[in-house]
Scaffold this motif. Structure first.
Motif, PDB file in Angstrom:
ATOM      1  N   THR A  15      11.065   8.277  -6.218  1.00  0.00           N
ATOM      2  CA  THR A  15      10.304   8.906  -5.126  1.00  0.00           C
ATOM      3  C   THR A  15       9.342   9.949  -5.670  1.00  0.00           C
ATOM      4  O   THR A  15       9.606  10.592  -6.689  1.00  0.00           O
ATOM      5  CB  THR A  15      11.242   9.566  -4.086  1.00  0.00           C
ATOM      6  N   SER A  16       8.240  10.108  -4.950  1.00  0.00           N
ATOM      7  CA  SER A  16       7.280  11.139  -5.325  1.00  0.00           C
ATOM      8  C   SER A  16       7.758  12.505  -4.829  1.00  0.00           C
ATOM      9  O   SER A  16       7.088  13.503  -5.047  1.00  0.00           O
ATOM     10  CB  SER A  16       5.915  10.794  -4.752  1.00  0.00           C
ATOM     11  N   GLY A  17       8.898  12.533  -4.133  1.00  0.00           N
ATOM     12  CA  GLY A  17       9.487  13.824  -3.748  1.00  0.00           C
ATOM     13  C   GLY A  17       9.554  14.073  -2.253  1.00  0.00           C
ATOM     14  O   GLY A  17       9.166  15.150  -1.783  1.00  0.00           O
ATOM     15  N   MET A  74       5.129  -1.133  -5.416  1.00  0.00           N
ATOM     16  CA  MET A  74       4.217  -0.505  -4.463  1.00  0.00           C
ATOM     17  C   MET A  74       4.997   0.285  -3.425  1.00  0.00           C
ATOM     18  O   MET A  74       6.022  -0.160  -2.929  1.00  0.00           O
ATOM     19  CB  MET A  74       3.425  -1.588  -3.718  1.00  0.00           C
ATOM     20  N   GLY A  75       4.449   1.463  -3.081  1.00  0.00           N
ATOM     21  CA  GLY A  75       4.946   2.187  -1.926  1.00  0.00           C
ATOM     22  C   GLY A  75       5.963   3.263  -2.219  1.00  0.00           C
ATOM     23  O   GLY A  75       6.494   3.380  -3.327  1.00  0.00           O
ATOM     24  N   GLU A  76       6.196   4.078  -1.200  1.00  0.00           N
ATOM     25  CA  GLU A  76       7.133   5.195  -1.300  1.00  0.00           C
ATOM     26  C   GLU A  76       8.437   4.802  -0.586  1.00  0.00           C
ATOM     27  O   GLU A  76       8.488   4.766   0.644  1.00  0.00           O
ATOM     28  CB  GLU A  76       6.492   6.437  -0.657  1.00  0.00           C
ATOM     29  N   PRO A  77       9.487   4.501  -1.346  1.00  0.00           N
ATOM     30  CA  PRO A  77      10.716   4.001  -0.721  1.00  0.00           C
ATOM     31  C   PRO A  77      11.330   4.950   0.306  1.00  0.00           C
ATOM     32  O   PRO A  77      11.943   4.509   1.260  1.00  0.00           O
ATOM     33  CB  PRO A  77      11.671   3.778  -1.897  1.00  0.00           C
ATOM     34  N   GLY A  98       0.843  -1.191   0.000  1.00  0.00           N
ATOM     35  CA  GLY A  98       0.000   0.000   0.000  1.00  0.00           C
ATOM     36  C   GLY A  98       0.881   1.244   0.000  1.00  0.00           C
ATOM     37  O   GLY A  98       2.101   1.160  -0.205  1.00  0.00           O
ATOM     38  N   CYS A  99       0.272   2.406   0.194  1.00  0.00           N
ATOM     39  CA  CYS A  99       1.031   3.660   0.191  1.00  0.00           C
ATOM     40  C   CYS A  99       0.194   4.701   0.914  1.00  0.00           C
ATOM     41  O   CYS A  99      -1.025   4.654   0.857  1.00  0.00           O
ATOM     42  CB  CYS A  99       1.305   4.109  -1.251  1.00  0.00           C
ATOM     43  N   THR A 100       0.852   5.644   1.583  1.00  0.00           N
ATOM     44  CA  THR A 100       0.083   6.678   2.292  1.00  0.00           C
ATOM     45  C   THR A 100      -0.180   7.885   1.406  1.00  0.00           C
ATOM     46  O   THR A 100      -0.851   8.813   1.823  1.00  0.00           O
ATOM     47  CB  THR A 100       0.870   7.193   3.521  1.00  0.00           C
ATOM     48  N   LEU A 101       0.366   7.886   0.188  1.00  0.00           N
ATOM     49  CA  LEU A 101       0.436   9.176  -0.507  1.00  0.00           C
ATOM     50  C   LEU A 101      -0.689   9.518  -1.497  1.00  0.00           C
ATOM     51  O   LEU A 101      -0.800  10.648  -1.919  1.00  0.00           O
ATOM     52  CB  LEU A 101       1.810   9.326  -1.167  1.00  0.00           C
ATOM     53  N   ASN A 102      -1.506   8.611  -1.867  1.00  0.00           N
ATOM     54  CA  ASN A 102      -2.715   8.929  -2.651  1.00  0.00           C
ATOM     55  C   ASN A 102      -2.516   9.773  -3.901  1.00  0.00           C
ATOM     56  O   ASN A 102      -3.308  10.691  -4.161  1.00  0.00           O
ATOM     57  CB  ASN A 102      -3.751   9.667  -1.782  1.00  0.00           C
ATOM     58  N   CYS A 103      -1.496   9.510  -4.697  1.00  0.00           N
ATOM     59  CA  CYS A 103      -1.401  10.202  -5.984  1.00  0.00           C
ATOM     60  C   CYS A 103      -2.652   9.797  -6.777  1.00  0.00           C
ATOM     61  O   CYS A 103      -3.023   8.622  -6.784  1.00  0.00           O
ATOM     62  CB  CYS A 103      -0.130   9.815  -6.724  1.00  0.00           C
ATOM     63  N   THR A 104      -3.285  10.769  -7.437  1.00  0.00           N
ATOM     64  CA  THR A 104      -4.637  10.514  -7.942  1.00  0.00           C
ATOM     65  C   THR A 104      -4.691   9.568  -9.141  1.00  0.00           C
ATOM     66  O   THR A 104      -5.732   9.022  -9.448  1.00  0.00           O
ATOM     67  CB  THR A 104      -5.328  11.840  -8.323  1.00  0.00           C
ATOM     68  N   PHE A 105      -3.537   9.374  -9.818  1.00  0.00           N
ATOM     69  CA  PHE A 105      -3.529   8.515 -11.017  1.00  0.00           C
ATOM     70  C   PHE A 105      -3.003   7.122 -10.702  1.00  0.00           C
ATOM     71  O   PHE A 105      -2.849   6.294 -11.586  1.00  0.00           O
ATOM     72  CB  PHE A 105      -2.616   9.157 -12.084  1.00  0.00           C
ATOM     73  N   CYS A 106      -2.700   6.852  -9.438  1.00  0.00           N
ATOM     74  CA  CYS A 106      -1.983   5.615  -9.080  1.00  0.00           C
ATOM     75  C   CYS A 106      -2.898   4.633  -8.358  1.00  0.00           C
ATOM     76  O   CYS A 106      -3.566   4.984  -7.393  1.00  0.00           O
ATOM     77  CB  CYS A 106      -0.785   5.969  -8.201  1.00  0.00           C
ATOM     78  N   HIS A 107      -2.881   3.412  -8.832  1.00  0.00           N
ATOM     79  CA  HIS A 107      -3.738   2.374  -8.248  1.00  0.00           C
ATOM     80  C   HIS A 107      -3.298   2.025  -6.829  1.00  0.00           C
ATOM     81  O   HIS A 107      -4.119   1.836  -5.939  1.00  0.00           O
ATOM     82  CB  HIS A 107      -3.687   1.125  -9.142  1.00  0.00           C
ATOM     83  N   THR A 108      -1.965   1.954  -6.630  1.00  0.00           N
ATOM     84  CA  THR A 108      -1.472   1.643  -5.280  1.00  0.00           C
ATOM     85  C   THR A 108      -1.978   2.691  -4.287  1.00  0.00           C
ATOM     86  O   THR A 108      -2.288   2.371  -3.133  1.00  0.00           O
ATOM     87  CB  THR A 108       0.079   1.633  -5.245  1.00  0.00           C
ATOM     88  N   GLY A 109      -2.038   3.937  -4.773  1.00  0.00           N
ATOM     89  CA  GLY A 109      -2.462   5.032  -3.901  1.00  0.00           C
ATOM     90  C   GLY A 109      -3.884   4.885  -3.370  1.00  0.00           C
ATOM     91  O   GLY A 109      -4.272   5.547  -2.398  1.00  0.00           O
ATOM     92  N   THR A 110      -4.682   4.003  -3.983  1.00  0.00           N
ATOM     93  CA  THR A 110      -6.052   3.805  -3.486  1.00  0.00           C
ATOM     94  C   THR A 110      -6.066   2.773  -2.352  1.00  0.00           C
ATOM     95  O   THR A 110      -7.099   2.542  -1.743  1.00  0.00           O
ATOM     96  CB  THR A 110      -6.994   3.308  -4.604  1.00  0.00           C
TER      97      THR A 110
HETATM   98 FE1  SF4 Z   1       2.452   6.095  -3.622  1.00  0.00          FE
HETATM   99 FE2  SF4 Z   1       4.141   6.380  -5.710  1.00  0.00          FE
HETATM  100 FE3  SF4 Z   1       1.584   5.601  -6.086  1.00  0.00          FE
HETATM  101 FE4  SF4 Z   1       2.108   8.108  -5.344  1.00  0.00          FE
HETATM  102  S1  SF4 Z   1       2.715   7.117  -7.270  1.00  0.00           S
HETATM  103  S2  SF4 Z   1       0.500   6.790  -4.469  1.00  0.00           S
HETATM  104  S3  SF4 Z   1       3.864   7.815  -3.978  1.00  0.00           S
HETATM  105  S4  SF4 Z   1       3.166   4.461  -4.995  1.00  0.00           S
END
Ligand code: SF4
Ligand code: SAH
Length: 394
Positions: A231-233, A197-200, A135-147
């Motif tokens: 990284t998303s930054g 998956m996830g934000e390293p 999973g991921c805490t960051l919720n980028c709107t185009f990313c499936h993992t983010g949901t």
């Molecule tokens: Fe997380 Fe990266 Fe997806 Fe953003 S793009 S929700 S940081 S996995």
């Protein structure tokens, strides 16, 4: 699509061990030495030699049984087996795409299901895309993992396990007499990208330890310049990433101004573009030979205009950079569409004129949902599909 080549193998053991012994194959050299001494299995005077023997068996030969270690006495093998394991993680699903992409779903603990993807023809020979979190805490709107809500950070051992599973499936173990070295022509797995998956950078200690093991010259030996962390930054962690791992850096940029990036990558509200660019300029070791990769997902009518391509060129001025244009991979329920091919080409041509080469990443493994941003744990997908079925039944 009718021509899919899917090779699904399900292997679920009837029961999993209740208390797992520590797995030596997921430890750094220092941790391995400490574990051997603290358990009284090896005396300190001999630990260097023993650790080195075990290391080679685990990381060059890929053995999963102490009994295979022919230069270790039967007595020591038994002592090791009583306290430790070197078993490989359990693969609960394996899929092979018609384009050669492979995807594995690995279970390392109850509820911890990790996806990793091997993509041939990326980097020197082929790249493994590993996950750093479930999973991921960051919720980028185009990313499936983010949901998917964050389940937890992966341990270093769980990150290393993904590489071990891939090496095993690709038939990539060497032998002590002929280890596969970095740059070895026979290698299929030459590069590692932390783009699963996830934000390293929210799990840097484990990511750094895993890189230490993967890059070790006397083991898996994938050199740090062939390991890329995306990284998303997370700006405050960039310096530490560079210093502790010397890995290549990739930044998920996706927009050239804060208004849009705030929307696409909500973390931008915390670390806006100007701050991010300053952090990147200070990244240890960047040079023309070690460029930063900027990832830019192509979203129809959102961030794909020629004006934005020009703004991107301007923004990257002075930074040794590569640009990766990623065609958006749609997933069920996503709010975006992928830009048309001609729009992507126009965008790419502007970048090419400014000196950036071959920036379009061809979609791979789409038939097995293995592309970037589509990784989401299988259990979560099953829960969602069960929910949908329930809803339609009502
Ligand atoms: Fe997380 Fe990266 Fe997806 Fe953003 S793009 S929700 S940081 S996995
Ligand atoms: N969390 C890290 C690394 C994992 S995401 C990061 O955000 O960088 C890996 C890459 O896939 C990122 O560049 C991400 O923006 C991109 N990505 C996510 N969802 C995508 C999608 N649906 N289509 C294309 N790329 C996507």
């Amino acid at each position: 699509m009718t021509s899919l080549t899917l090779d699904l193998s399900h292997a679920r053991p009837a029961s999993a061990p209740v208390v797992a012994s520590p797995n030596l194959a997921g430890m750094t050299r220092a941790e391995l030495a400490t574990a051997l001494v603290e358990s009284n299995v090896v005396e300190s005077a001999k630990v260097k030699m023993r650790a080195s023997q075990l290391w080679r068996w685990m990381h060059i030969d890929g053995v999963t049984d102490f009994a295979a270690m022919t230069n270790v006495s039967k007595e020591l093998q038994a002592k090791l087996a009583a306290r430790f394991t070197i078993a490989r993680a359990e693969v609960i699903e394996r899929q092979v795409s018609k384009d050669g992409t492979r995807k594995w779903l690995i279970r390392t603990a109850p509820g911890i299901e990790i996806e990793s993807v091997y993509i041939p023809g990326v980097g020197r020979a082929g790249a493994l895309c590993v996950s750093s979190q479930v999973g991921c805490t960051l919720n980028c709107t185009f990313c499936h993992t983010g949901t998917q809500a964050l389940v937890r950070n992966l341990t270093a051992a769980e990150i290393i396990a993904q590489v071990q599973v891939a090496k095993n499936d690709l038939g990539e173990w060497g032998t002590p007499n002929r280890p596969l070295g970095d740059g070895d022509g026979e290698r299929m797995l030459s590069n590692i990208v932390f783009m699963g998956m996830g934000e390293p950078l929210y799990n840097l200690p484990s990511v750094a330890k895993a890189i230490e093991v993967i890059a070790d010259n006397e083991g898996i030996a994938i050199s740090r310049r062939r390991i890329t962390v995306s990284t998303s930054g997370v700006v405050p962690e960039l310096q530490a990433l560079g210093e502790t791992t010397q890995a290549m850096l990739a930044i998920s940029l996706h927009a050239t101004h804060d208004d849009l990036r705030n929307e696409l990558v909500p973390l931008n509200r915390k670390y806006p573009i100007a701050e991010l660019m300053d952090g990147i300029r200070a990244y240890p070791g960047i040079s023309n030979a070690r460029r930063v990769t900027f990832e830019y997902v192509m979203l129809k009518g959102v961030n794909d205009s020629p004006a934005e391509a020009r703004a991107l060129v301007k923004l990257l001025e002075g930074i040794p950079a590569k640009i990766n244009l990623i065609p958006f991979n749609p997933w069920p329920g996503s709010a975006y569409e992928c830009s048309s091919w001609s729009t992507i080409e126009t965008f790419a041509a502007i970048l090419n004129r400014a000196g950036y080469s071959s920036p379009i990443r061809t979609p791979r493994g789409r038939d097995i949902l293995a592309a970037c941003g589509q990784l989401k744990s299988e259990s979560e997908k099953l829960r969602a599909s069960a929910r949908r079925k329930l809803e339609t039944a009502q």
